[in-house]
Scaffold this motif. Structure first.
Motif, PDB file in Angstrom:
ATOM      1  N   ASN A 159     -60.241  35.767 -12.008  1.00 55.06           N
ATOM      2  CA  ASN A 159     -60.238  34.609 -12.904  1.00 55.06           C
ATOM      3  C   ASN A 159     -61.245  34.739 -14.042  1.00 55.06           C
ATOM      4  N   ASP A 160     -61.745  35.959 -14.267  1.00 54.54           N
ATOM      5  CA  ASP A 160     -62.717  36.243 -15.326  1.00 54.54           C
ATOM      6  C   ASP A 160     -64.004  35.451 -15.139  1.00 54.54           C
ATOM      7  N   CYS A 161     -64.323  35.158 -13.881  1.00 66.08           N
ATOM      8  CA  CYS A 161     -65.534  34.418 -13.533  1.00 66.08           C
ATOM      9  C   CYS A 161     -66.322  35.235 -12.517  1.00 66.08           C
ATOM     10  N   VAL A 162     -67.631  35.165 -12.584  1.00 65.78           N
ATOM     11  CA  VAL A 162     -68.471  35.910 -11.659  1.00 65.78           C
ATOM     12  C   VAL A 162     -69.552  34.985 -11.110  1.00 65.78           C
ATOM     13  N   GLU A 163     -69.854  35.151  -9.826  1.00 65.84           N
ATOM     14  CA  GLU A 163     -70.866  34.340  -9.152  1.00 65.84           C
ATOM     15  C   GLU A 163     -71.724  35.266  -8.296  1.00 65.84           C
ATOM     16  N   PRO A 164     -72.634  36.036  -8.919  1.00 66.08           N
ATOM     17  CA  PRO A 164     -73.319  37.125  -8.207  1.00 66.08           C
ATOM     18  C   PRO A 164     -74.509  36.725  -7.336  1.00 66.08           C
ATOM     19  N   PHE A 165     -75.063  35.522  -7.525  1.00 66.45           N
ATOM     20  CA  PHE A 165     -76.348  35.211  -6.901  1.00 66.45           C
ATOM     21  C   PHE A 165     -76.259  34.311  -5.669  1.00 66.45           C
ATOM     22  N   SER A 166     -75.093  33.859  -5.320  1.00 65.17           N
ATOM     23  CA  SER A 166     -74.967  32.866  -4.253  1.00 65.17           C
ATOM     24  C   SER A 166     -75.328  33.421  -2.879  1.00 65.17           C
ATOM     25  N   THR A 167     -75.241  34.739  -2.697  1.00 61.96           N
ATOM     26  CA  THR A 167     -75.541  35.336  -1.390  1.00 61.96           C
ATOM     27  C   THR A 167     -76.996  35.782  -1.259  1.00 61.96           C
ATOM     28  N   SER A 168     -77.783  35.613  -2.312  1.00 61.35           N
ATOM     29  CA  SER A 168     -79.225  35.912  -2.234  1.00 61.35           C
ATOM     30  C   SER A 168     -79.926  34.633  -1.789  1.00 61.35           C
ATOM     31  N   THR A 169     -79.959  34.416  -0.512  1.00 63.14           N
ATOM     32  CA  THR A 169     -80.314  33.111   0.052  1.00 63.14           C
ATOM     33  C   THR A 169     -81.809  32.794   0.036  1.00 63.14           C
ATOM     34  N   SER A 170     -82.649  33.727  -0.405  1.00 66.78           N
ATOM     35  CA  SER A 170     -84.096  33.475  -0.510  1.00 66.78           C
ATOM     36  C   SER A 170     -84.570  33.450  -1.955  1.00 66.78           C
ATOM     37  N   LEU A 171     -83.661  33.585  -2.901  1.00 68.32           N
ATOM     38  CA  LEU A 171     -84.013  33.719  -4.312  1.00 68.32           C
ATOM     39  C   LEU A 171     -84.610  32.414  -4.857  1.00 68.32           C
ATOM     40  N   THR A 172     -85.791  32.516  -5.476  1.00 72.60           N
ATOM     41  CA  THR A 172     -86.442  31.350  -6.068  1.00 72.60           C
ATOM     42  C   THR A 172     -86.637  31.485  -7.575  1.00 72.60           C
ATOM     43  N   THR A 173     -86.765  32.723  -8.080  1.00 73.23           N
ATOM     44  CA  THR A 173     -87.006  32.944  -9.509  1.00 73.23           C
ATOM     45  C   THR A 173     -85.975  33.914 -10.066  1.00 73.23           C
ATOM     46  N   LEU A 174     -85.290  33.496 -11.125  1.00 76.42           N
ATOM     47  CA  LEU A 174     -84.262  34.332 -11.749  1.00 76.42           C
ATOM     48  C   LEU A 174     -84.495  34.356 -13.255  1.00 76.42           C
ATOM     49  N   VAL A 175     -84.604  35.587 -13.808  1.00 76.51           N
ATOM     50  CA  VAL A 175     -84.769  35.782 -15.243  1.00 76.51           C
ATOM     51  C   VAL A 175     -83.662  36.712 -15.725  1.00 76.51           C
ATOM     52  N   LEU A 176     -82.886  36.266 -16.723  1.00 77.26           N
ATOM     53  CA  LEU A 176     -81.785  37.058 -17.267  1.00 77.26           C
ATOM     54  C   LEU A 176     -81.981  37.230 -18.763  1.00 77.26           C
ATOM     55  N   ARG A 177     -81.838  38.497 -19.217  1.00 80.37           N
ATOM     56  CA  ARG A 177     -81.966  38.807 -20.637  1.00 80.37           C
ATOM     57  C   ARG A 177     -80.822  39.720 -21.058  1.00 80.37           C
ATOM     58  N   HIS A 178     -80.242  39.474 -22.226  1.00 81.31           N
ATOM     59  CA  HIS A 178     -79.228  40.353 -22.821  1.00 81.31           C
ATOM     60  C   HIS A 178     -78.143  40.727 -21.791  1.00 81.31           C
ATOM     61  N   SER A 179     -77.544  39.741 -21.189  1.00 84.34           N
ATOM     62  CA  SER A 179     -76.714  40.043 -20.024  1.00 84.34           C
ATOM     63  C   SER A 179     -75.283  39.534 -20.117  1.00 84.34           C
TER      64      SER A 179
END
Length: 343
Positions: A159-179
């Motif tokens: 469906n041209d959609c992506v959900e990459p972070f839902s399985t990282s169940t301990s993630l508290t800080t996310l920084v995305l650049r040029h992505s």
């Protein structure tokens, strides 16, 4: 006849049985040890000098000094024998600055990074402007707490959609650049119940499409949005009201209509501390003077502090003009006691 390796000990010769073991047995033993220790011990024997390069399992433990730790990782990854498949990777922290040569490395290495069960900190920076690292659709990193990604590509599903972070169940800080590139998924869903700090910096790296970013981060407390590229444009939305939001900072240096920024602010109407750059204020001023400000600002029900971050263009905005924008933005606040701080 095969000669036995012998060493002198106490005036008599002893057989060096360890060096007589087959390579496969020595590698099996080495894989139980921290990889850095194995590489250090390789100087003890000419036969061991290059044997570690054929390890199929790498294990790293943090030691004092992050620079020394990252230098050790870089040395091992760049000097190992890449014709030998890498089956297991055990580490807790990884920082890699990757140039265009990285695309010559096997895909198995990338796959192992994004499936490393012990990884708690990951910082990947792709320094080549003509090459980006392709992420798998899902990151299986259950221990990961901090993730910094620069110049990467998200793999789209049907469906041209992506959900990459839902399985990282301990993630508290996310920084995305040029992505968000022209060959990325057109809808990025940042969905994770544990993320509290999120920073999006110059996300779009293409002017061929307008991607969508959907936030599904109910525990978000800090959000930063920075745009400085002329081609920067994307739709931003949220699936929840962000009840725990404490601070939001927006620094937009791209010429967009102020209604777009108002729509962004409406997503964060529960914020307590709002910081806008002078570049962002200048966009509002232009639309004021053009007479195109025909949209009501959001209702800020919990806003306590409004900060203005003065940049290099601050000389272009007078104090009266700053007050004009502020009065417009806070007119729908729950309280009139909003502290305005210039910083």
């Amino acid at each position: 006849m095969e000669k036995k390796r012998r060493r002198k000990s106490g005036g008599r010769n002893e057989e060096d049985r360890l060096s007589d073991l087959p390579d496969g047995v020595l590698l099996y033993i080495m894989e139980f040890l921290p990889t850095r220790q194995v590489v250090q011990n390789s100087v003890l024997s000419k036969r061991w000098k290059n044997l570690w390069k054929s390890l199929s399992t790498l294990s790293f433990k943090p030691f004092y000094g992050i620079r020394k730790y990252n230098k050790s990782l870089s040395h091992i990854f760049s000097n190992r024998d890449h014709s030998v498949p890498l089956h297991n990777l055990h580490l807790t922290k990884l920082t890699l600055s990757i140039d265009f040569k990285f695309k010559e490395m096997p895909n198995s290495f990338v796959s192992l990074i994004f499936n490393c069960q012990s990884l708690t900190f990951l910082d990947l920076f792709i320094s080549s402007s003509c090459f980006s690292l392709k992420l798998p659709p899902c990151l299986l990193l259950p221990s990961l707490k901090t993730l910094n990604l620069s110049n990467i590509t998200f793999t789209a599903r049907d469906n041209d959609c992506v959900e990459p972070f839902s399985t990282s169940t301990s993630l508290t800080t996310l920084v995305l650049r040029h992505s968000l590139h022209h060959h990325s998924a057109q809808t990025l869903c940042i969905s994770n119940p544990t993320i509290s700090t999120l920073k999006l910096e110059n996300m779009v790296h293409s002017n061929t499409f307008i991607p969508k970013i959907v936030l599904s981060v109910p525990n978000l407390s800090s959000f930063t949005l920075e745009n400085s590229h002329s081609s920067m444009c994307y739709e931003l939305s949220s699936t929840c009201h962000l009840p725990f939001l404490k601070e939001v900072k927006i620094d937009n240096r791209v010429r967009v209509h102020s209604s777009i920024i108002i729509n962004w602010l409406a997503l964060f109407c529960n914020v307590r501390t709002l910081t806008l750059s002078s570049h962002t204020l200048y966009i509002f001023l232009k639309d004021f003077y053009l007479g195109t400000m025909d949209i009501q600002p959001p209702y800020f029900g919990r806003l306590k502090t409004f900060k203005i971050e003065m940049g290099f263009n601050s000389y272009m905005i007078s104090e009266d003009e700053v007050n004009t924008v502020l009065e417009y933005l806070v007119q729908n606040c729950e309280t009139t006691n909003v502290d305005v701080i210039e910083c």
